[in-house]
Design a protein around this motif. Structure first.
Motif, PDB file in Angstrom:
ATOM      1  N   GLY A  28      12.392   7.080   4.706  1.00 59.70           N
ATOM      2  CA  GLY A  28      11.293   6.157   4.428  1.00 59.70           C
ATOM      3  C   GLY A  28      11.765   4.926   3.673  1.00 59.70           C
ATOM      4  O   GLY A  28      11.331   3.805   3.955  1.00 59.70           O
ATOM      5  N   LYS A  29      12.681   5.123   2.725  1.00 58.03           N
ATOM      6  CA  LYS A  29      13.229   3.981   1.982  1.00 58.03           C
ATOM      7  C   LYS A  29      14.057   3.084   2.893  1.00 58.03           C
ATOM      8  O   LYS A  29      14.017   1.858   2.776  1.00 58.03           O
ATOM      9  N   ILE A  30      14.817   3.711   3.807  1.00 58.18           N
ATOM     10  CA  ILE A  30      15.621   2.925   4.742  1.00 58.18           C
ATOM     11  C   ILE A  30      14.717   2.093   5.645  1.00 58.18           C
ATOM     12  O   ILE A  30      14.963   0.903   5.867  1.00 58.18           O
ATOM     13  N   VAL A  31      13.654   2.702   6.145  1.00 58.39           N
ATOM     14  CA  VAL A  31      12.727   1.975   7.018  1.00 58.39           C
ATOM     15  C   VAL A  31      12.030   0.863   6.245  1.00 58.39           C
ATOM     16  O   VAL A  31      11.860  -0.251   6.756  1.00 58.39           O
ATOM     17  N   ALA A  32      11.642   1.136   4.997  1.00 57.85           N
ATOM     18  CA  ALA A  32      10.991   0.102   4.188  1.00 57.85           C
ATOM     19  C   ALA A  32      11.928  -1.086   3.997  1.00 57.85           C
ATOM     20  O   ALA A  32      11.515  -2.245   4.118  1.00 57.85           O
ATOM     21  N   SER A  33      13.184  -0.808   3.726  1.00 56.59           N
ATOM     22  CA  SER A  33      14.155  -1.892   3.567  1.00 56.59           C
ATOM     23  C   SER A  33      14.365  -2.627   4.885  1.00 56.59           C
ATOM     24  O   SER A  33      14.459  -3.860   4.904  1.00 56.59           O
ATOM     25  N   LEU A  34      14.434  -1.886   5.984  1.00 52.86           N
ATOM     26  CA  LEU A  34      14.596  -2.510   7.299  1.00 52.86           C
ATOM     27  C   LEU A  34      13.448  -3.474   7.573  1.00 52.86           C
ATOM     28  O   LEU A  34      13.661  -4.616   7.991  1.00 52.86           O
ATOM     29  N   VAL A  35      12.235  -3.029   7.320  1.00 48.47           N
ATOM     30  CA  VAL A  35      11.062  -3.874   7.579  1.00 48.47           C
ATOM     31  C   VAL A  35      11.028  -5.060   6.620  1.00 48.47           C
ATOM     32  O   VAL A  35      10.900  -6.213   7.050  1.00 48.47           O
ATOM     33  N   ASP A  36      11.169  -4.795   5.319  1.00 51.15           N
ATOM     34  CA  ASP A  36      11.024  -5.853   4.315  1.00 51.15           C
ATOM     35  C   ASP A  36      12.184  -6.843   4.313  1.00 51.15           C
ATOM     36  O   ASP A  36      11.976  -8.033   4.087  1.00 51.15           O
ATOM     37  N   ASP A  37      13.402  -6.350   4.554  1.00 58.27           N
ATOM     38  CA  ASP A  37      14.578  -7.191   4.376  1.00 58.27           C
ATOM     39  C   ASP A  37      15.195  -7.703   5.679  1.00 58.27           C
ATOM     40  O   ASP A  37      15.966  -8.657   5.657  1.00 58.27           O
ATOM     41  N   VAL A  38      14.889  -7.051   6.819  1.00 59.30           N
ATOM     42  CA  VAL A  38      15.528  -7.445   8.079  1.00 59.30           C
ATOM     43  C   VAL A  38      14.512  -7.943   9.108  1.00 59.30           C
ATOM     44  O   VAL A  38      14.714  -8.994   9.720  1.00 59.30           O
ATOM     45  N   ILE A  39      13.437  -7.211   9.310  1.00 61.19           N
ATOM     46  CA  ILE A  39      12.494  -7.558  10.372  1.00 61.19           C
ATOM     47  C   ILE A  39      11.522  -8.662   9.960  1.00 61.19           C
ATOM     48  O   ILE A  39      11.308  -9.620  10.693  1.00 61.19           O
ATOM     49  N   MET A  40      10.926  -8.529   8.785  1.00 63.12           N
ATOM     50  CA  MET A  40       9.881  -9.477   8.395  1.00 63.12           C
ATOM     51  C   MET A  40      10.382 -10.887   8.086  1.00 63.12           C
ATOM     52  O   MET A  40       9.688 -11.853   8.413  1.00 63.12           O
ATOM     53  N   PRO A  41      11.567 -11.088   7.485  1.00 66.36           N
ATOM     54  CA  PRO A  41      11.996 -12.476   7.230  1.00 66.36           C
ATOM     55  C   PRO A  41      12.098 -13.330   8.494  1.00 66.36           C
ATOM     56  O   PRO A  41      11.592 -14.467   8.487  1.00 66.36           O
ATOM     57  N   PRO A  42      12.714 -12.844   9.602  1.00 71.71           N
ATOM     58  CA  PRO A  42      12.721 -13.705  10.797  1.00 71.71           C
ATOM     59  C   PRO A  42      11.320 -13.953  11.362  1.00 71.71           C
ATOM     60  O   PRO A  42      11.019 -15.061  11.825  1.00 71.71           O
ATOM     61  N   ILE A  43      10.461 -12.944  11.301  1.00 72.30           N
ATOM     62  CA  ILE A  43       9.088 -13.134  11.781  1.00 72.30           C
ATOM     63  C   ILE A  43       8.383 -14.162  10.903  1.00 72.30           C
ATOM     64  O   ILE A  43       7.678 -15.041  11.395  1.00 72.30           O
ATOM     65  N   GLY A  44       8.583 -14.051   9.596  1.00 74.55           N
ATOM     66  CA  GLY A  44       8.001 -15.030   8.677  1.00 74.55           C
ATOM     67  C   GLY A  44       8.528 -16.430   8.931  1.00 74.55           C
ATOM     68  O   GLY A  44       7.785 -17.407   8.861  1.00 74.55           O
ATOM     69  N   LYS A  45       9.825 -16.528   9.242  1.00 76.36           N
ATOM     70  CA  LYS A  45      10.431 -17.834   9.539  1.00 76.36           C
ATOM     71  C   LYS A  45       9.803 -18.439  10.794  1.00 76.36           C
ATOM     72  O   LYS A  45       9.504 -19.637  10.838  1.00 76.36           O
TER      73      LYS A  45
END
Length: 135
Positions: A28-45
């Motif tokens: 769960g922590k790995i997935v949270a980091s994946l979403v918060d730190d890898v997936i969401m920044p490009p989507i936000g950009k």
């Protein structure tokens, strides 16, 4: 009572469950980091430098740069955190789907494999072969 407790803890299902909970928490922590730190920044950009973690609707008319600051000033609806949680759920659900699919595939292969003949069948086949050889 202590002996019964030791037997209860030593059962394989309890240990398997404990390991699954610990690994699940870490996953769960790995997935949270994946979403918060890898997936969401490009989507936000792509959406104009939006930081999903800080997307909120103020309910007390306050304006702040972060959700934490806004919460200190009054109630907010933090829908950005909710979006992150939904994405985390979808990733976890997809991974679990893949694991279950692989387990089902392995189970089907085991069911499709012909069962080995029993000892009685092997013995009868040997007797049959010996009788054929005599004739």
């Amino acid at each position: 009572m202590l002996k019964e407790f030791k037997e209860f803890i030593a059962k394989g299902n309890i240990l398997d469950l404990a390991v699954a909970v610990v690994i699940g928490g870490a996953f769960g922590k790995i997935v949270a980091s994946l979403v918060d730190d890898v997936i969401m920044p490009p989507i936000g950009k792509l959406l104009g430098n939006a930081d999903f973690a800080n997307l909120y609707i103020p309910l007390a008319g306050q304006t702040a740069k972060t959700v934490e600051e806004a919460k200190k000033l009054g109630a907010v609806i933090a829908y950005g955190a909710f979006l992150n949680t939904i994405i985390q759920f979808l990733i976890i659900a997809f991974v679990i789907f893949l694991v279950v699919k692989a387990a089902n595939r392995m189970k089907r292969k085991q069911e499709e494999a012909p069962a080995a003949p029993s000892a009685q069948e092997v013995l009868l086949a040997e007797i049959r072969d010996l009788l054929k050889a005599k004739n």
